[in-house]
Design an enzyme around this catalytic site. Structure first.
Site, PDB file in Angstrom:
ATOM      1  N   LYS A   9       0.840  -1.204   0.000  1.00  0.00           N
ATOM      2  CA  LYS A   9       0.000   0.000   0.000  1.00  0.00           C
ATOM      3  C   LYS A   9       0.879   1.260   0.000  1.00  0.00           C
ATOM      4  O   LYS A   9       2.095   1.176   0.224  1.00  0.00           O
ATOM      5  CB  LYS A   9      -0.924  -0.053   1.217  1.00  0.00           C
ATOM      6  N   TYR A  49     -12.161  -2.648  -3.516  1.00  0.00           N
ATOM      7  CA  TYR A  49     -12.740  -2.812  -2.174  1.00  0.00           C
ATOM      8  C   TYR A  49     -14.272  -2.759  -2.199  1.00  0.00           C
ATOM      9  O   TYR A  49     -14.890  -2.373  -1.207  1.00  0.00           O
ATOM     10  CB  TYR A  49     -12.182  -1.738  -1.230  1.00  0.00           C
ATOM     11  N   ASN A 112      -1.962  -0.116   7.346  1.00  0.00           N
ATOM     12  CA  ASN A 112      -1.427  -1.460   7.616  1.00  0.00           C
ATOM     13  C   ASN A 112      -0.562  -2.028   6.483  1.00  0.00           C
ATOM     14  O   ASN A 112      -0.345  -3.225   6.403  1.00  0.00           O
ATOM     15  CB  ASN A 112      -2.547  -2.406   8.050  1.00  0.00           C
ATOM     16  N   HIS A 115      -1.771  -5.502   1.417  1.00  0.00           N
ATOM     17  CA  HIS A 115      -3.041  -6.184   1.152  1.00  0.00           C
ATOM     18  C   HIS A 115      -2.772  -7.595   0.689  1.00  0.00           C
ATOM     19  O   HIS A 115      -1.807  -7.835  -0.036  1.00  0.00           O
ATOM     20  CB  HIS A 115      -3.827  -5.455   0.050  1.00  0.00           C
ATOM     21  N   GLU A 126      -9.148 -10.135  -8.235  1.00  0.00           N
ATOM     22  CA  GLU A 126      -8.173  -9.055  -8.042  1.00  0.00           C
ATOM     23  C   GLU A 126      -7.066  -9.111  -9.094  1.00  0.00           C
ATOM     24  O   GLU A 126      -6.615  -8.076  -9.590  1.00  0.00           O
ATOM     25  CB  GLU A 126      -7.603  -9.123  -6.618  1.00  0.00           C
TER      26      GLU A 126
END
Ligand code: GTP
Ligand code: MG
Length: 148
Positions: A9, A49, A112, A115, A126
């Site tokens: 990310k 998402y 965080n 992913h 994805e």
């Protein structure tokens, strides 16, 4: 063997953790079959998402994920989806075991750093979303030493 979509990310990229994260997967034995840097649009992230669209944190999540470039990766190997998730740790870094990527490098659920696909079905979706151009296929010389 199985494939999973792993993404570093924007905070993972900004914090210079790209090499460390990729190294963990390579060292474990997973094979890179696709990799690129991309700066995703909010629209693209809303698709990625889509399952979370009704969550209160969704607008913030999309903004965070669009705030800079990400590294999009497909790893291939035995039980890649479940093992990949275990290597990342829990969604909340504070609940992630030491030794997991989030447990070692992150503190906040909204930052965080990585992913990972949560099922084989999500992984396939994805991979199609992030790599419409397709992925590679190659044989590693280590395969005979990684698998019996
Ligand atoms: P991903 O691998 O990014 O999909 O994370 P995940 O599968 O562990 O969690 P989930 O798909 O449920 O949520 C996607 C992302 O939304 C998480 O990784 C977090 O960055 C963010 N997120 C999830 N829950 C919360 C929350 O309660 N608050 C905030 N601020 N962010 C959250
Ligand atoms: Mg998820």
């Amino acid at each position: 063997t199985e494939r999973t979509y792993i993404m570093i990310k924007p905070d993972g990229v900004q914090r210079g953790l790209v090499g460390k994260i990729i190294a963990r997967f390579e060292e474990r034995g997973f094979k890179i079959v696709a990799l690129k840097m991309a700066h995703p649009t909010e629209d693209h992230l809303r698709k990625h998402y889509a399952d979370l669209a009704n969550k209160p944190f969704f607008p913030g999540l999309v903004k965070y994920m669009a705030s800079g470039p990400v590294i999009a990766i497909v790893f291939e190997g035995l039980d890649a989806v479940k093992t990949g998730r275990a290597m990342l740790g829990a969604t909340n870094p504070l609940a992630s075991p030491i030794g997991s990527i989030r447990g070692d490098f992150a503190l906040a659920v909204g930052r965080n750093i990585c992913h990972g696909s949560d099922s084989v079905e999500s992984a396939n979706k994805e991979i199609d979303l992030w790599f419409p151009e397709g992925i590679t296929s190659w044989k590693s010389v280590y395969e005979g030493w990684l698998y019996e």
